[in-house]
Design a protein around this motif. Structure first.
Motif, PDB file in Angstrom:
ATOM      1  N   ALA A  55      76.545  -7.505  40.644  1.00 14.33           N
ATOM      2  CA  ALA A  55      76.746  -7.547  39.190  1.00 14.33           C
ATOM      3  C   ALA A  55      77.420  -6.272  38.694  1.00 14.33           C
ATOM      4  CB  ALA A  55      75.404  -7.759  38.488  1.00 14.33           C
ATOM      5  N   VAL A  56      76.991  -5.120  39.197  1.00 11.06           N
ATOM      6  CA  VAL A  56      77.602  -3.845  38.789  1.00 11.06           C
ATOM      7  C   VAL A  56      79.075  -3.799  39.198  1.00 11.06           C
ATOM      8  CG1 VAL A  56      77.587  -1.349  39.193  1.00 11.06           C
ATOM      9  CG2 VAL A  56      75.433  -2.566  38.809  1.00 11.06           C
ATOM     10  N   PHE A  57      79.360  -4.253  40.417  1.00 12.31           N
ATOM     11  CA  PHE A  57      80.748  -4.268  40.896  1.00 12.31           C
ATOM     12  C   PHE A  57      81.624  -5.170  40.042  1.00 12.31           C
ATOM     13  CE2 PHE A  57      83.906  -6.439  43.617  1.00 12.31           C
ATOM     14  CZ  PHE A  57      84.717  -5.349  43.921  1.00 12.31           C
ATOM     15  N   LEU A  58      81.119  -6.372  39.720  1.00 11.01           N
ATOM     16  CA  LEU A  58      81.907  -7.312  38.928  1.00 11.01           C
ATOM     17  C   LEU A  58      82.151  -6.790  37.514  1.00 11.01           C
ATOM     18  CD1 LEU A  58      80.348 -10.746  40.004  1.00 11.01           C
ATOM     19  CD2 LEU A  58      82.515  -9.724  40.760  1.00 11.01           C
ATOM     20  N   ILE A  59      81.181  -6.142  36.936  1.00 10.56           N
ATOM     21  CA  ILE A  59      81.363  -5.553  35.605  1.00 10.56           C
ATOM     22  C   ILE A  59      82.475  -4.510  35.628  1.00 10.56           C
ATOM     23  CG2 ILE A  59      80.291  -4.011  33.902  1.00 10.56           C
ATOM     24  CD1 ILE A  59      77.675  -5.527  34.379  1.00 10.56           C
ATOM     25  N   ALA A  60      82.470  -3.689  36.663  1.00  7.20           N
ATOM     26  CA  ALA A  60      83.460  -2.615  36.750  1.00  7.20           C
ATOM     27  C   ALA A  60      84.887  -3.168  36.853  1.00  7.20           C
ATOM     28  CB  ALA A  60      83.146  -1.720  37.953  1.00  7.20           C
ATOM     29  N   ILE A  61      85.091  -4.136  37.727  1.00  6.58           N
ATOM     30  CA  ILE A  61      86.467  -4.628  37.914  1.00  6.58           C
ATOM     31  C   ILE A  61      86.913  -5.495  36.743  1.00  6.58           C
ATOM     32  CG2 ILE A  61      86.288  -4.465  40.427  1.00  6.58           C
ATOM     33  CD1 ILE A  61      86.045  -7.503  40.546  1.00  6.58           C
ATOM     34  N   LYS A  62      85.976  -6.214  36.102  1.00  3.01           N
ATOM     35  CA  LYS A  62      86.360  -7.043  34.955  1.00  3.01           C
ATOM     36  C   LYS A  62      86.640  -6.181  33.725  1.00  3.01           C
ATOM     37  CE  LYS A  62      84.016 -11.247  36.502  1.00  3.01           C
ATOM     38  NZ  LYS A  62      82.927 -12.219  36.274  1.00  3.01           N
ATOM     39  N   ALA A  63      85.922  -5.067  33.593  1.00  4.38           N
ATOM     40  CA  ALA A  63      86.206  -4.154  32.480  1.00  4.38           C
ATOM     41  C   ALA A  63      87.614  -3.574  32.633  1.00  4.38           C
ATOM     42  CB  ALA A  63      85.168  -3.031  32.452  1.00  4.38           C
ATOM     43  N   PHE A  64      87.987  -3.268  33.870  1.00  4.28           N
ATOM     44  CA  PHE A  64      89.351  -2.780  34.123  1.00  4.28           C
ATOM     45  C   PHE A  64      90.376  -3.855  33.760  1.00  4.28           C
ATOM     46  CE2 PHE A  64      92.902  -2.971  37.137  1.00  4.28           C
ATOM     47  CZ  PHE A  64      93.557  -1.787  36.814  1.00  4.28           C
ATOM     48  N   ALA A  65      90.108  -5.098  34.184  1.00  3.22           N
ATOM     49  CA  ALA A  65      91.040  -6.189  33.906  1.00  3.22           C
ATOM     50  C   ALA A  65      91.150  -6.472  32.410  1.00  3.22           C
ATOM     51  CB  ALA A  65      90.586  -7.454  34.640  1.00  3.22           C
ATOM     52  N   LEU A  66      90.037  -6.361  31.690  1.00  3.60           N
ATOM     53  CA  LEU A  66      90.065  -6.585  30.247  1.00  3.60           C
ATOM     54  C   LEU A  66      90.900  -5.514  29.548  1.00  3.60           C
ATOM     55  CD1 LEU A  66      89.076  -8.055  27.699  1.00  3.60           C
ATOM     56  CD2 LEU A  66      87.068  -6.549  27.724  1.00  3.60           C
ATOM     57  N   GLY A  67      90.715  -4.257  29.947  1.00  5.27           N
ATOM     58  CA  GLY A  67      91.495  -3.176  29.344  1.00  5.27           C
ATOM     59  C   GLY A  67      92.977  -3.325  29.607  1.00  5.27           C
ATOM     60  N   ALA A  68      93.313  -3.884  30.769  1.00  2.98           N
ATOM     61  CA  ALA A  68      94.730  -4.027  31.115  1.00  2.98           C
ATOM     62  C   ALA A  68      95.367  -5.251  30.476  1.00  2.98           C
ATOM     63  CB  ALA A  68      94.868  -4.109  32.639  1.00  2.98           C
ATOM     64  N   SER A  69      94.576  -6.324  30.280  1.00  2.00           N
ATOM     65  CA  SER A  69      95.179  -7.592  29.871  1.00  2.00           C
ATOM     66  C   SER A  69      94.857  -8.021  28.443  1.00  2.00           C
ATOM     67  CB  SER A  69      94.737  -8.708  30.819  1.00  2.00           C
ATOM     68  OG  SER A  69      93.348  -8.962  30.661  1.00  2.00           O
ATOM     69  N   GLY A  70      93.683  -7.659  27.949  1.00  4.31           N
ATOM     70  CA  GLY A  70      93.261  -8.115  26.631  1.00  4.31           C
ATOM     71  C   GLY A  70      92.916  -9.592  26.595  1.00  4.31           C
ATOM     72  N   SER A  71      92.684 -10.207  27.740  1.00  2.05           N
ATOM     73  CA  SER A  71      92.424 -11.645  27.828  1.00  2.05           C
ATOM     74  C   SER A  71      91.039 -11.993  27.294  1.00  2.05           C
ATOM     75  CB  SER A  71      92.537 -12.098  29.284  1.00  2.05           C
ATOM     76  OG  SER A  71      91.956 -13.358  29.474  1.00  2.05           O
ATOM     77  N   VAL A  72      90.973 -13.028  26.418  1.00  6.11           N
ATOM     78  CA  VAL A  72      89.679 -13.449  25.902  1.00  6.11           C
ATOM     79  C   VAL A  72      88.834 -14.100  26.996  1.00  6.11           C
ATOM     80  CG1 VAL A  72      90.455 -15.726  25.131  1.00  6.11           C
ATOM     81  CG2 VAL A  72      88.501 -14.652  24.024  1.00  6.11           C
ATOM     82  N   SER A  73      89.457 -14.786  27.939  1.00  5.87           N
ATOM     83  CA  SER A  73      88.676 -15.395  29.008  1.00  5.87           C
ATOM     84  C   SER A  73      88.129 -14.322  29.959  1.00  5.87           C
ATOM     85  CB  SER A  73      89.494 -16.438  29.778  1.00  5.87           C
ATOM     86  OG  SER A  73      90.702 -15.907  30.244  1.00  5.87           O
ATOM     87  N   ILE A  74      88.871 -13.231  30.143  1.00  9.45           N
ATOM     88  CA  ILE A  74      88.332 -12.097  30.899  1.00  9.45           C
ATOM     89  C   ILE A  74      87.168 -11.477  30.143  1.00  9.45           C
ATOM     90  CG2 ILE A  74      88.797  -9.743  31.690  1.00  9.45           C
ATOM     91  CD1 ILE A  74      90.001 -11.623  33.585  1.00  9.45           C
ATOM     92  N   LEU A  75      87.322 -11.360  28.815  1.00  8.77           N
ATOM     93  CA  LEU A  75      86.220 -10.854  27.996  1.00  8.77           C
ATOM     94  C   LEU A  75      84.993 -11.738  28.150  1.00  8.77           C
ATOM     95  CD1 LEU A  75      85.009  -9.045  25.776  1.00  8.77           C
ATOM     96  CD2 LEU A  75      86.052 -10.576  24.081  1.00  8.77           C
ATOM     97  N   ALA A  76      85.204 -13.055  28.142  1.00 13.08           N
ATOM     98  CA  ALA A  76      84.091 -13.986  28.318  1.00 13.08           C
ATOM     99  C   ALA A  76      83.421 -13.768  29.667  1.00 13.08           C
ATOM    100  CB  ALA A  76      84.589 -15.423  28.204  1.00 13.08           C
ATOM    101  N   SER A  77      84.214 -13.630  30.691  1.00 12.28           N
ATOM    102  CA  SER A  77      83.669 -13.432  32.029  1.00 12.28           C
ATOM    103  C   SER A  77      82.947 -12.092  32.150  1.00 12.28           C
ATOM    104  CB  SER A  77      84.804 -13.530  33.064  1.00 12.28           C
ATOM    105  OG  SER A  77      84.289 -13.525  34.369  1.00 12.28           O
ATOM    106  N   LEU A  78      83.500 -11.051  31.488  1.00 12.07           N
ATOM    107  CA  LEU A  78      82.857  -9.735  31.503  1.00 12.07           C
ATOM    108  C   LEU A  78      81.498  -9.798  30.810  1.00 12.07           C
ATOM    109  CD1 LEU A  78      82.770  -6.684  31.968  1.00 12.07           C
ATOM    110  CD2 LEU A  78      84.127  -6.408  29.857  1.00 12.07           C
ATOM    111  N   ALA A  79      81.451 -10.471  29.638  1.00  7.42           N
ATOM    112  CA  ALA A  79      80.179 -10.597  28.928  1.00  7.42           C
ATOM    113  C   ALA A  79      79.157 -11.329  29.779  1.00  7.42           C
ATOM    114  CB  ALA A  79      80.397 -11.337  27.608  1.00  7.42           C
ATOM    115  N   ASP A  80      79.614 -12.354  30.463  1.00  2.00           N
ATOM    116  CA  ASP A  80      78.723 -13.106  31.339  1.00  2.00           C
ATOM    117  C   ASP A  80      78.197 -12.227  32.472  1.00  2.00           C
ATOM    118  OD1 ASP A  80      77.395 -15.360  32.417  1.00  2.00           O
ATOM    119  OD2 ASP A  80      79.063 -15.714  33.767  1.00  2.00           O
ATOM    120  N   SER A  81      79.077 -11.400  33.043  1.00  2.00           N
ATOM    121  CA  SER A  81      78.647 -10.520  34.135  1.00  2.00           C
ATOM    122  C   SER A  81      77.671  -9.457  33.649  1.00  2.00           C
ATOM    123  CB  SER A  81      79.870  -9.847  34.780  1.00  2.00           C
ATOM    124  OG  SER A  81      80.641 -10.797  35.494  1.00  2.00           O
ATOM    125  N   ALA A  82      77.856  -8.993  32.401  1.00  2.00           N
ATOM    126  CA  ALA A  82      76.922  -8.015  31.842  1.00  2.00           C
ATOM    127  C   ALA A  82      75.529  -8.624  31.713  1.00  2.00           C
ATOM    128  CB  ALA A  82      77.419  -7.528  30.480  1.00  2.00           C
TER     129      ALA A  82
END
Length: 313
Positions: free
Chosen positions: A25-52
């Motif tokens: 879970a910690v690993f997935l949060i880290a890489i998805k936070a990076f992807a969200l900052g780079a892309s601004g994707s709402v579906s990435i945001l959704a996935s990041l929130a889910d991982s949190a």
């Protein structure tokens, strides 16, 4: 699901897999936070929130399986296994909250679409997420087959839902980044929300069944009765009651024995029956009451109108 390992081995396996779950879970949060900052994707945001929320849920399971492993004490004579059901209930609530948040954010982005940048990074992160989550779910499935842990099963349920959700997110990100269809990205986030909501309903049912002491399925009951009746000295089984306390199967029953044998002989028959059950269900907690065949009147308190007919030869 009933445990197939000894209690000690089961507790050790549960501790290992829950530690791994927190790390994932910690690993997935880290890489998805990076992807969200780079892309601004709402579906990435959704996935990041889910991982949190996965991290919070995994932490609750991490502590629950350790609490459930505490031996019975003066105040908890049946042990602490229900801690796993409580963790399962917490997980369901967190998944519900995640679904609501993601659905709201997705609807907002449908109304006000935003372009996705750095789509290659986002797609790569989602592919890694799917691979890591798939590996964790496979290991959790192996652990559940061995331990029957309800808490680990709940942990696997939301990670398994993540697998499907991550595939949807991957499609949404790729569509928004490479096809210029930002609306598809938001729609993918909404699909994730519905997926999570449905999964949470199943988790609520599982925790409620456990907390309400739902009995085991008919096949398991039949295996218990078959193990007991393997001894021809036992004429029948009645008032069979079962429930689960975490991974521990609780079994109570009355058995019919010859009325003229000594107490010591009857005790020996019962002990042998318990041993046969333990071969089939290691770690079960068993209580067998002997009744004199043909001379028994109703006793032992309320047994319930839903009790099946007695099993006999």
């Amino acid at each position: 699901m009933i445990a197939t390992s000894t209690p000690e081995d089961g507790h050790a396996a549960n501790r290992r897999i829950t530690t791994l779950s927190v790390g994932v879970a910690v690993f997935l949060i880290a890489i998805k936070a990076f992807a969200l900052g780079a892309s601004g994707s709402v579906s990435i945001l959704a996935s990041l929130a889910d991982s949190a929320l996965d991290l919070i849920a995994s932490l609750s399971v991490f502590f629950a399986v350790r609490w459930a492993a505490i031996p019975p004490d003066h105040e908890h004579r049946y042990g602490h296994g229900k801690a796993e059901a409580l963790a399962f209930l917490v997980q369901a609530g967190l998944v519900f909250a995640s679904a609501v948040f993601i659905a709201w954010e997705s609807i907002q982005r449908m109304v006000d679409p935003r372009p996705i940048t750095a789509g290659g990074w986002a797609v790569g992160v989602m592919i890694v997420s799917i691979a890591v989550t798939l590996g964790l779910v496979w290991l959790q499935s192996r652990t559940i087959r061995a331990t029957g842990s309800l808490a680990v099963r709940g942990d696997r349920a939301h990670y398994a839902a993540d697998l499907g959700a991550n595939v949807v997110v991957l499609i949404g990100v790729a569509s928004g980044a490479f096809l210029g269809a930002a609306g598809l990205d938001a729609a993918a986030g909404l699909v994730v929300a519905v997926w999570l909501f449905w999964g949470a309903l199943g988790m609520l049912k599982g925790s409620a069944d456990h907390l309400m002491d739902k009995g085991v399925d008919d096949e398991t009951r039949a295996r218990i009765v078959a193990a007991v009746l393997a001894d021809p000295r036992i004429g029948g089984v009645h008032q069979l009651r079962t429930r689960l306390a975490g991974p521990v199967l609780m079994i109570q029953m009355h058995v019919d024995l010859e009325p003229d044998q000594t107490l010591e002989a009857a005790h020996g028959v019962v002990v042998e029956a318990e041993a046969r059950i333990l071969k089939v269900f290691p770690g079960a907690d068993i209580l067998i009451h002997p009744d004199p065949r043909g001379r028994t009147r109703g006793h032992g308190g309320v047994k319930g109108d839903a009790e099946p007919p007695p099993a006999s030869r």
